[in-house]
Design a protein around this motif. Structure first.
Motif, PDB file in Angstrom:
ATOM      1  N   HIS A  24      64.494  16.378  44.902  1.00  0.00           N
ATOM      2  CA  HIS A  24      64.318  17.848  45.612  1.00  0.00           C
ATOM      3  C   HIS A  24      62.920  17.626  46.303  1.00  0.00           C
ATOM      4  CE1 HIS A  24      62.210  21.725  45.906  1.00  0.00           C
ATOM      5  NE2 HIS A  24      63.528  21.855  46.487  1.00  0.00           N
ATOM      6  N   THR A  25      61.784  16.762  45.982  1.00  0.00           N
ATOM      7  CA  THR A  25      60.773  16.543  46.908  1.00  0.00           C
ATOM      8  C   THR A  25      61.090  15.904  48.072  1.00  0.00           C
ATOM      9  OG1 THR A  25      59.244  16.609  44.898  1.00  0.00           O
ATOM     10  CG2 THR A  25      58.482  15.496  46.879  1.00  0.00           C
ATOM     11  N   GLU A  26      61.869  14.684  47.749  1.00  0.00           N
ATOM     12  CA  GLU A  26      62.263  13.611  48.676  1.00  0.00           C
ATOM     13  C   GLU A  26      63.164  14.689  50.058  1.00  0.00           C
ATOM     14  OE1 GLU A  26      61.106  10.625  49.631  1.00  0.00           O
ATOM     15  OE2 GLU A  26      59.789  10.790  47.596  1.00  0.00           O
ATOM     16  N   ALA A  27      64.053  15.348  49.441  1.00  0.00           N
ATOM     17  CA  ALA A  27      64.971  15.989  50.315  1.00  0.00           C
ATOM     18  C   ALA A  27      64.023  16.945  51.075  1.00  0.00           C
ATOM     19  CB  ALA A  27      65.974  16.749  49.514  1.00  0.00           C
ATOM     20  N   THR A  28      63.225  17.624  50.643  1.00  0.00           N
ATOM     21  CA  THR A  28      62.441  18.989  51.214  1.00  0.00           C
ATOM     22  C   THR A  28      61.693  18.079  52.346  1.00  0.00           C
ATOM     23  OG1 THR A  28      62.288  20.197  49.220  1.00  0.00           O
ATOM     24  CG2 THR A  28      60.611  20.525  50.891  1.00  0.00           C
ATOM     25  N   LEU A  29      60.867  16.922  52.172  1.00  0.00           N
ATOM     26  CA  LEU A  29      59.985  16.478  52.922  1.00  0.00           C
ATOM     27  C   LEU A  29      60.886  15.846  54.040  1.00  0.00           C
ATOM     28  CD1 LEU A  29      57.712  14.412  50.866  1.00  0.00           C
ATOM     29  CD2 LEU A  29      57.154  16.610  51.803  1.00  0.00           C
ATOM     30  N   ALA A  30      62.123  15.282  53.937  1.00  0.00           N
ATOM     31  CA  ALA A  30      62.981  14.861  54.816  1.00  0.00           C
ATOM     32  C   ALA A  30      63.608  15.926  55.895  1.00  0.00           C
ATOM     33  CB  ALA A  30      64.145  14.135  54.034  1.00  0.00           C
ATOM     34  N   VAL A  31      63.841  17.164  55.330  1.00  0.00           N
ATOM     35  CA  VAL A  31      64.328  18.052  55.889  1.00  0.00           C
ATOM     36  C   VAL A  31      63.235  18.770  57.000  1.00  0.00           C
ATOM     37  CG1 VAL A  31      65.074  20.675  55.738  1.00  0.00           C
ATOM     38  CG2 VAL A  31      66.091  18.749  54.387  1.00  0.00           C
ATOM     39  N   PHE A  32      61.962  18.930  56.303  1.00  0.00           N
ATOM     40  CA  PHE A  32      61.074  19.654  57.313  1.00  0.00           C
ATOM     41  C   PHE A  32      60.257  18.640  58.053  1.00  0.00           C
ATOM     42  CE2 PHE A  32      60.028  23.104  53.552  1.00  0.00           C
ATOM     43  CZ  PHE A  32      61.123  23.506  54.274  1.00  0.00           C
ATOM     44  N   GLY A  33      60.450  17.298  57.663  1.00  0.00           N
ATOM     45  CA  GLY A  33      60.056  16.394  58.839  1.00  0.00           C
ATOM     46  C   GLY A  33      60.982  16.095  60.071  1.00  0.00           C
ATOM     47  N   ALA A  34      62.448  16.517  59.876  1.00  0.00           N
ATOM     48  CA  ALA A  34      63.149  16.350  60.852  1.00  0.00           C
ATOM     49  C   ALA A  34      63.434  17.624  61.871  1.00  0.00           C
ATOM     50  CB  ALA A  34      64.508  15.913  60.222  1.00  0.00           C
ATOM     51  N   MET A  35      63.069  18.769  60.934  1.00  0.00           N
ATOM     52  CA  MET A  35      63.406  20.052  61.537  1.00  0.00           C
ATOM     53  C   MET A  35      62.080  20.868  61.729  1.00  0.00           C
ATOM     54  SD  MET A  35      66.757  21.406  59.446  1.00  0.00           S
ATOM     55  CE  MET A  35      68.411  20.303  59.310  1.00  0.00           C
ATOM     56  N   ALA A 158      68.404  25.438  40.815  1.00  0.00           N
ATOM     57  CA  ALA A 158      67.942  26.410  42.038  1.00  0.00           C
ATOM     58  C   ALA A 158      66.844  25.885  42.672  1.00  0.00           C
ATOM     59  CB  ALA A 158      67.674  27.994  41.383  1.00  0.00           C
ATOM     60  N   HIS A 159      66.965  25.701  44.145  1.00  0.00           N
ATOM     61  CA  HIS A 159      65.927  25.075  44.706  1.00  0.00           C
ATOM     62  C   HIS A 159      65.573  25.893  46.021  1.00  0.00           C
ATOM     63  CE1 HIS A 159      69.016  23.665  47.765  1.00  0.00           C
ATOM     64  NE2 HIS A 159      69.736  23.748  46.866  1.00  0.00           N
ATOM     65  N   SER A 160      64.262  25.822  46.379  1.00  0.00           N
ATOM     66  CA  SER A 160      63.960  26.517  47.673  1.00  0.00           C
ATOM     67  C   SER A 160      62.525  25.828  48.021  1.00  0.00           C
ATOM     68  CB  SER A 160      63.697  27.955  47.461  1.00  0.00           C
ATOM     69  OG  SER A 160      63.218  28.606  48.678  1.00  0.00           O
ATOM     70  N   LEU A 166      53.316  24.404  53.122  1.00  0.00           N
ATOM     71  CA  LEU A 166      54.528  23.639  52.315  1.00  0.00           C
ATOM     72  C   LEU A 166      54.481  23.718  50.990  1.00  0.00           C
ATOM     73  CD1 LEU A 166      56.855  21.389  52.199  1.00  0.00           C
ATOM     74  CD2 LEU A 166      55.230  19.787  52.044  1.00  0.00           C
ATOM     75  N   GLU A 167      55.481  24.682  50.495  1.00  0.00           N
ATOM     76  CA  GLU A 167      55.434  24.978  48.808  1.00  0.00           C
ATOM     77  C   GLU A 167      56.981  24.671  48.682  1.00  0.00           C
ATOM     78  OE1 GLU A 167      53.234  28.357  47.276  1.00  0.00           O
ATOM     79  OE2 GLU A 167      53.388  28.941  49.517  1.00  0.00           O
ATOM     80  N   MET A 168      57.372  24.334  47.508  1.00  0.00           N
ATOM     81  CA  MET A 168      58.508  23.998  46.801  1.00  0.00           C
ATOM     82  C   MET A 168      58.773  24.761  45.529  1.00  0.00           C
ATOM     83  SD  MET A 168      59.061  19.813  47.480  1.00  0.00           S
ATOM     84  CE  MET A 168      57.330  19.430  47.650  1.00  0.00           C
TER      85      MET A 168
END
Length: 239
Positions: A24-35, A158-160, A166-168
């Motif tokens: 989840h951490t890796e996915a969040t950083l990847a998404v916010f880094g690209a968008m 459940a993820h958000s 930046l908060e997860m």
């Protein structure tokens, strides 16, 4: 033992929960880094991207699908050897033992406000699973049984996340069909540094120290001249 304690203990000790949080951490950083919202991406874009990238990161961390290791490397990752993809009606899932995890993105801070009765067919069916600790009445919502539902306990991850700051948020739990307006979860636990503790996948192996080694310095020995009765003699003494 209650189901939440049993499930949490089993998945925690195996490192499964730590793997979920890593992905989840890796996915969040990847998404916010690209968008970014400044570039025009909207909440729908983040939602779709977060779901898709998290699915890929979970495959990576569990080494399944395209990330499956070569047979010769399988022993190097014990968790990967026992976790497998176990989708449900096309919804991506990952199974360890009797527990399967499905994904659900929620609005940040509102994980307990999810309405499962308004969700997809699959999520409604998962929320209708019999819960032995607190059985609920079966509601006739026209949702039929799901194949394999009686063979596994299906939980939901459940993820958000929020971009600025930046908060997860990451939770695992057993959903409850809440058409009656009641709680959305039979039980729910958050995955944080404090709740997870040390990652058992990365616990260093304690080497056993030998009882002795060859590195000990030799006891210094010198010749100490000493006159003995009847003549001269040199006697070795240690000091």
């Amino acid at each position: 033992m209650s189901e939440d304690r049993e499930a949490w203990g089993t998945l925690l000790n195996a490192g499964f929960l730590h793997a979920l949080r890593e992905a989840h951490t890796e996915a969040t950083l990847a998404v916010f880094g690209a968008m970014s919202r400044a570039a025009g991406f909207k909440e729908r874009s983040f939602g779709t991207g977060a779901f898709d990238v998290l699915e890929t990161q979970l495959d990576r961390v569990f080494r399944v699908g395209e990330f499956a290791p070569d047979p010769a490397e399988a022993d190097e990752d014990p968790l990967a050897a026992v976790v497998r993809r176990h989708d449900l009606n096309g919804s991506p899932g990952w199974r360890y033992g009797r527990y399967r995890i499905l994904l659900k993105r929620h609005r940040f801070g509102a994980v307990r406000a999810i309405r499962w009765d308004r969700d997809s067919f699959t999520k409604q069916a998962v929320a209708r699973q019999e819960f032995p600790d607190d059985p609920q009445l079966t509601l006739d919502l026209g949702v039929g049984p799901v194949r394999e539902m009686d063979e596994v306990v299906t939980l939901v991850l459940a993820h958000s996340a929020t971009e600025e700051p930046l908060e997860m948020e990451l939770f695992v739990g057993r959903p409850r069909l809440n058409a009656d307006g009641g709680p959305a979860w039979h039980w729910l636990r958050q995955l944080t540094d404090d709740t997870l503790g040390a990652d058992p996948r990365r616990t260093p192996v304690q080497s056993t120290l030998p009882l002795w080694t060859d590195d000990e310095a030799d006891v210094p020995v010198r010749l100490h001249p000493r006159r003995a009765v009847g003549g001269d003699a040199s006697i070795e003494t240690a000091q």
